[in-house]
Design a protein around this motif. Sequence first.
Motif, PDB file in Angstrom:
ATOM      1  N   LEU A 419       3.603   3.625  -3.968  1.00  0.00           N
ATOM      2  CA  LEU A 419       3.301   2.775  -2.820  1.00  0.00           C
ATOM      3  C   LEU A 419       3.113   3.592  -1.549  1.00  0.00           C
ATOM      4  O   LEU A 419       2.453   3.149  -0.621  1.00  0.00           O
ATOM      5  CB  LEU A 419       4.413   1.748  -2.632  1.00  0.00           C
ATOM      6  CG  LEU A 419       4.615   0.797  -3.822  1.00  0.00           C
ATOM      7  CD1 LEU A 419       5.700  -0.210  -3.505  1.00  0.00           C
ATOM      8  CD2 LEU A 419       3.318   0.100  -4.195  1.00  0.00           C
ATOM      9  N   GLU A 442      -0.123   3.899   2.613  1.00  0.00           N
ATOM     10  CA  GLU A 442       0.811   2.944   2.024  1.00  0.00           C
ATOM     11  C   GLU A 442       0.021   1.779   1.445  1.00  0.00           C
ATOM     12  O   GLU A 442      -0.854   1.223   2.117  1.00  0.00           O
ATOM     13  CB  GLU A 442       1.820   2.452   3.055  1.00  0.00           C
ATOM     14  CG  GLU A 442       2.860   3.501   3.432  1.00  0.00           C
ATOM     15  CD  GLU A 442       4.007   2.931   4.243  1.00  0.00           C
ATOM     16  OE1 GLU A 442       3.948   1.734   4.588  1.00  0.00           O
ATOM     17  OE2 GLU A 442       4.970   3.668   4.529  1.00  0.00           O
ATOM     18  N   ASP A 443       0.297   1.450   0.202  1.00  0.00           N
ATOM     19  CA  ASP A 443      -0.442   0.402  -0.520  1.00  0.00           C
ATOM     20  C   ASP A 443      -1.936   0.711  -0.561  1.00  0.00           C
ATOM     21  O   ASP A 443      -2.778  -0.190  -0.527  1.00  0.00           O
ATOM     22  CB  ASP A 443      -0.212  -0.972   0.113  1.00  0.00           C
ATOM     23  CG  ASP A 443       1.229  -1.426  -0.025  1.00  0.00           C
ATOM     24  OD1 ASP A 443       1.866  -1.041  -1.023  1.00  0.00           O
ATOM     25  OD2 ASP A 443       1.712  -2.143   0.854  1.00  0.00           O
TER      26      ASP A 443
END
Length: 706
Positions: A419, A442-443
């Motif tokens: 992630l 992130e993501d």
Amino acid sequence: MPDPSTYRPATGTIPDSPGVYKFRDPTGRVIYVGKAKSLRQRLNSYFADLSGLHPRTAQMVTTAGSVEWTVVSTEVEALQLEYNWIKEFDPRFNVRYRDDKSYPELAVTLGEEFPRLQVMRGAHRKGVRYFGPYAHAWAIRETLDLLLRVFPARTCSSGVFKRSAQIGRPCLLGYIGKCSAPCTGAVSAEEHRQIVDDFCDFMAGKADPMIRRLEKEMSTAAAELDFEKAARLRDDLGALRRAVEKQAVVLGDGTDADVIGIAADDLLASVQVFHVRGGRVRGQRGWIVDVDAETAGDGLDGPEGGTGGTGRLVENFLLQFYGQRAADEGASAVPKEILIPAVPSDGDEMVQWLADLRGGRVSLRVAQRGDKKDLALTVKRNAAEALAQHRLKRASDLTARSAALMEVADTLGMDAAPLRIECIDISHVQGTNVVASLVVFEDGLPKRSDYRRFAIREKPGDDVASIAEVVRRRFTHGVTGRIADLDSEFTAPPTPVPAEPGRPTAIDPDTGRVRRFAYPPQLLVVDGGAPQVNAAAAVLADLGIADVTVCGLAKRLEEIWVPGEDDPVIFPRTSEALYLLQRLRDEAHRFAITYHRAKRSKSMTQSALDGVAGLGQTRRTALIKHFGSLTQLRLADAEKIAAVPGIGRMTAQSVYAALHPEEAGPPEEPPGGSALADDAAPAPEAGVLDASDSLYMTSTGQASTT
């Protein structure tokens, strides 16, 4: 998977002649078609070491089960045969210039007794004249509605036309003056065709003669006091001028040309074409395509190179685009002039092939100056923008991002999808101004608030040592309760409570907030190969951090390296995971090179006054402001320099000596005392005024502040 060595032709059996070759898979299906000036040299390049081939080329030769070729006498014949085979076999590894949609065009059905104006898509039909293509259907419909006031030609379907003819009443357009109503006999077939011919002339760029004719008719009607006709002609002129404004003039000489722009990387290429007719942009078309095996192997280059990937992309585009258009539309599909970003290696043969399609001379060249170069740059910017939009569309797709993260985890053997991913890149020029960047995703999306940059302190110029330094500084941040290891420009509040060994506490006990970089990434990516990856892994092992996966992305073949492995991991060329890692690497490179350029620019702007003791920024500014420039300051003597407010006699002599090193000598002794030599004079302590700068001696011998 077939082994290329099993079907490689025997040595000396491949002719050293121009020709076209086909790679077939084990089932006999053609998967790639190419041509070459020398079949022997080109085919031998495919059977080199697989590790040295581009991933797409390697995939092609390992998918193929056989290769065959056809010898031709000239390179023009090779071009024609290559085009015919690509069209016939539709090979999966060739670039396919296919639209993701059909573009609207303005069509005039000249083959009918009463020609019709309409917006059409799809394949061209015989007996229909086309204008365009256009990027948006609404734009051409708006222009057509505007022009119907001046050219009231038929736009209705055959059913509406027949029904109106039967009842003897025109449709609504006939009542409001936007159709001449040939269905009811209001105009004859010849008169209606003349209206349509005038419309075609206007769309073909012959607007100025028509505007002059209408202006003359309007003046005549006004002179004859026929003001209603003059007002109608005035409105028609306004409609024509508004239509002309919608198609801005870009080339003043009325050129008919196609302008091609290309923006590409190692995986994708964006191609844009502007169709210029009569000096105006009449249409635009664009493609996003995969780079084919041969182009990827050659590499991409700029306009000055024609033998590499850009030249091959241009050649592929010309071959497929104009070959198909000529088959659909005939000789009119090829304009007199084609502006391209790079000349193909077979430029002369390509010009001959295009001339045969057109039935006349064709100019194929790179724009060098003037309006044509400006337009070519505009087309290239459109291609780059289209490529960026394509990437953003893929990046914004949640499903694609999730699939990419899962593929990264599966391929690298991670327990869960990463992630948080961090990437490190080093930037320098021959070991000077060495800096590093740290970007965070992130993501699958950038988190720019967590971007950091570093000034390398140890062993500048050694990329492996620099990677190790950045990894150590990043993962020891906050462990000892301080943040001095990070670059001072990006500091956070200090951590007063020491963390447990190897990992800082995530929550600040004083503020209750989450500390930045308290949580480690699940995946750390470094820009480089095996040496850089092993250096990063060694630092993490020394720090006792075992739950961070490390990998490296090498630029040459876009392969993924993992610690302790002799061979890289190869992601499929169409892999969303590879695309995500490339975006991460490119963002780290962009951030690093931006910092490096800023630091390099700052280091190159050192002033000749920087080394003068006791001369700070305020006094340097005062000197430059007083004299106007460093050149005028250099022409002044010590007395004139000392006359500047705030500059003492000793400082003036130091400034003069710094600007005239060839005349350097001991400064004059000030009245009332002896002076220390420049090299022996102690620097003023912080917060202590220098008497020679901030004080001056009055005629009474008393000191006064300036």
